[in-house]
Design a protein around this motif. Structure first.
Motif, mmCIF file in Angstrom:
data_model
loop_
_atom_site.group_PDB
_atom_site.id
_atom_site.type_symbol
_atom_site.label_atom_id
_atom_site.label_comp_id
_atom_site.label_asym_id
_atom_site.label_seq_id
_atom_site.Cartn_x
_atom_site.Cartn_y
_atom_site.Cartn_z
ATOM 1 N N GLY A 155 0.784 -1.228 0.000
ATOM 2 C CA GLY A 155 0.000 0.000 0.000
ATOM 3 C C GLY A 155 0.817 1.281 0.000
ATOM 4 N N SER A 156 2.125 1.199 0.085
ATOM 5 C CA SER A 156 2.980 2.387 0.117
ATOM 6 C C SER A 156 2.937 3.104 -1.230
ATOM 7 N N THR A 157 2.988 4.431 -1.192
ATOM 8 C CA THR A 157 3.096 5.208 -2.432
ATOM 9 C C THR A 157 4.544 5.630 -2.687
ATOM 10 N N ASP A 158 5.463 5.118 -1.879
ATOM 11 C CA ASP A 158 6.888 5.368 -2.082
ATOM 12 C C ASP A 158 7.386 4.343 -3.098
ATOM 13 N N THR A 159 7.078 4.624 -4.371
ATOM 14 C CA THR A 159 7.394 3.686 -5.451
ATOM 15 C C THR A 159 8.165 4.400 -6.550
ATOM 16 N N GLU A 160 8.837 3.615 -7.380
ATOM 17 C CA GLU A 160 9.585 4.203 -8.487
ATOM 18 C C GLU A 160 9.272 3.458 -9.781
ATOM 19 N N LEU A 161 9.339 4.193 -10.869
ATOM 20 C CA LEU A 161 9.119 3.634 -12.197
ATOM 21 C C LEU A 161 10.417 2.981 -12.663
ATOM 22 N N LEU A 162 10.334 1.699 -13.031
ATOM 23 C CA LEU A 162 11.501 0.999 -13.564
ATOM 24 C C LEU A 162 11.479 0.985 -15.086
ATOM 25 N N SER A 163 10.285 0.809 -15.662
ATOM 26 C CA SER A 163 10.153 0.782 -17.117
ATOM 27 C C SER A 163 8.741 1.211 -17.486
ATOM 28 N N ARG A 164 8.610 2.051 -18.512
ATOM 29 C CA ARG A 164 7.282 2.491 -18.945
ATOM 30 C C ARG A 164 6.499 1.349 -19.572
ATOM 31 N N PHE A 165 7.163 0.259 -19.927
ATOM 32 C CA PHE A 165 6.482 -0.896 -20.491
ATOM 33 C C PHE A 165 6.852 -2.117 -19.678
ATOM 34 N N SER A 166 5.849 -2.982 -19.484
ATOM 35 C CA SER A 166 6.044 -4.191 -18.698
ATOM 36 C C SER A 166 5.744 -5.390 -19.580
ATOM 37 N N SER A 167 5.080 -6.391 -19.037
ATOM 38 C CA SER A 167 4.791 -7.602 -19.807
ATOM 39 C C SER A 167 3.857 -7.331 -20.978
ATOM 40 N N THR A 168 3.061 -6.262 -20.896
ATOM 41 C CA THR A 168 2.221 -5.823 -22.005
ATOM 42 C C THR A 168 2.362 -4.315 -22.126
ATOM 43 N N ALA A 169 2.003 -3.776 -23.280
ATOM 44 C CA ALA A 169 2.161 -2.334 -23.514
ATOM 45 C C ALA A 169 1.237 -1.497 -22.638
ATOM 46 N N CYS A 170 0.177 -2.104 -22.100
ATOM 47 C CA CYS A 170 -0.764 -1.336 -21.288
ATOM 48 C C CYS A 170 -0.355 -1.283 -19.817
ATOM 49 N N LYS A 171 0.790 -1.859 -19.473
ATOM 50 C CA LYS A 171 1.262 -1.831 -18.089
ATOM 51 C C LYS A 171 2.670 -1.260 -18.025
ATOM 52 N N ALA A 172 3.011 -0.681 -16.866
ATOM 53 C CA ALA A 172 4.357 -0.180 -16.599
ATOM 54 C C ALA A 172 4.919 -0.950 -15.410
ATOM 55 N N LEU A 173 6.232 -1.071 -15.344
ATOM 56 C CA LEU A 173 6.881 -1.801 -14.260
ATOM 57 C C LEU A 173 7.379 -0.816 -13.210
ATOM 58 N N HIS A 174 6.988 -1.063 -11.971
ATOM 59 C CA HIS A 174 7.386 -0.218 -10.831
ATOM 60 C C HIS A 174 8.030 -1.088 -9.765
ATOM 61 N N ARG A 175 8.657 -0.427 -8.787
ATOM 62 C CA ARG A 175 9.186 -1.113 -7.598
ATOM 63 C C ARG A 175 8.808 -0.284 -6.383
ATOM 64 N N CYS A 176 8.396 -0.982 -5.348
ATOM 65 C CA CYS A 176 8.080 -0.320 -4.084
ATOM 66 C C CYS A 176 9.383 -0.095 -3.327
ATOM 67 N N LEU A 177 9.604 1.107 -2.866
ATOM 68 C CA LEU A 177 10.816 1.407 -2.104
ATOM 69 C C LEU A 177 10.642 1.041 -0.632
ATOM 70 N N ASN A 178 9.423 0.705 -0.237
ATOM 71 C CA ASN A 178 9.158 0.295 1.137
ATOM 72 C C ASN A 178 9.372 -1.213 1.312
ATOM 73 N N CYS A 179 8.625 -2.027 0.559
ATOM 74 C CA CYS A 179 8.742 -3.488 0.692
ATOM 75 C C CYS A 179 9.698 -4.088 -0.336
#
Length: 189
Positions: A155-179
């Motif tokens: 639920g943390s909003t302390d997240t970062e964008l890793l890639s604007r595209f993920s497994s599909t073009a309609c998703k982006a890859l992020h990482r939570c800086l908390n967990c």
């Protein structure tokens, strides 16, 4: 049969001229709506909001309208095949699946159950857009998520964008800086 964009007939009017769906049409819509999305099988076509209409054009012929999440969506053919199979199994001999681009699909078309299922599956759901009327577009730097999406794991909003595209073009890859867990975010459209 899937018709390519630009070759489809104009969408059926949603005015009072359109008769209310028959009980059989409602049943067929329910069946077609239960077909899972080929890329995100945790969510159905109805929950994703891409199933627009199911109507009988004759006693043994159904016409199904699908609106892709974006033009060129590679899963559209699979969706059409799965819907055709489902309605054939229900006794409908002829099924025509049309690609309908108007009105365009937006992430606001995802149902509340669909949003919940995406989050439960570990994908940060899109945030509501609720825009009406013309959308002003301005050119500038590439938009990044502001505010960042909440992590579906903690639920943390302390997240970062890793890639604007993920497994599909309609998703982006992020990482939570908390967990520290990576997660997909379904992009808002």
């Amino acid at each position: 049969m899937v018709k390519t964009p630009g070759t489809e007939a104009p969408p059926r009017p949603t005015t009072p001229h359109r008769q209310a769906p028959s009980p059989l049409e409602e049943h067929l819509r329910t069946l077609a709506g239960q077909v899972p999305d080929p890329e995100l099988p945790v969510i159905t076509l109805a929950e994703l909001g891409v199933l627009r209409d199911v109507r009988l054009t004759s006693p043994d012929h159904a016409q199904v309208d699908l609106t892709p999440t974006y033009t060129g969506c590679p899963a559209l053919q699979n969706m059409a095949t799965d819907v055709e199979h489902t309605l054939h199994t229900a006794g409908i001999t002829h099924v025509t699946v049309r690609t309908v681009l108007t009105p365009p699909w937006t992430t606001d078309d995802i149902t509340p159950d669909g949003l919940r299922k995406l989050a439960d599956f570990g994908i940060a759901p899109p945030r509501p857009q609720h825009t009406t009327g013309p959308i002003t577009i301005s050119l500038g730097p590439t938009r990044t998520d502001t505010p960042p999406p909440a992590c579906p794991h903690c639920g943390s909003t302390d997240t970062e964008l890793l890639s604007r595209f993920s497994s599909t073009a309609c998703k982006a890859l992020h990482r939570c800086l908390n967990c520290r867990e990576p997660f997909d975010h379904f992009k808002e459209l």
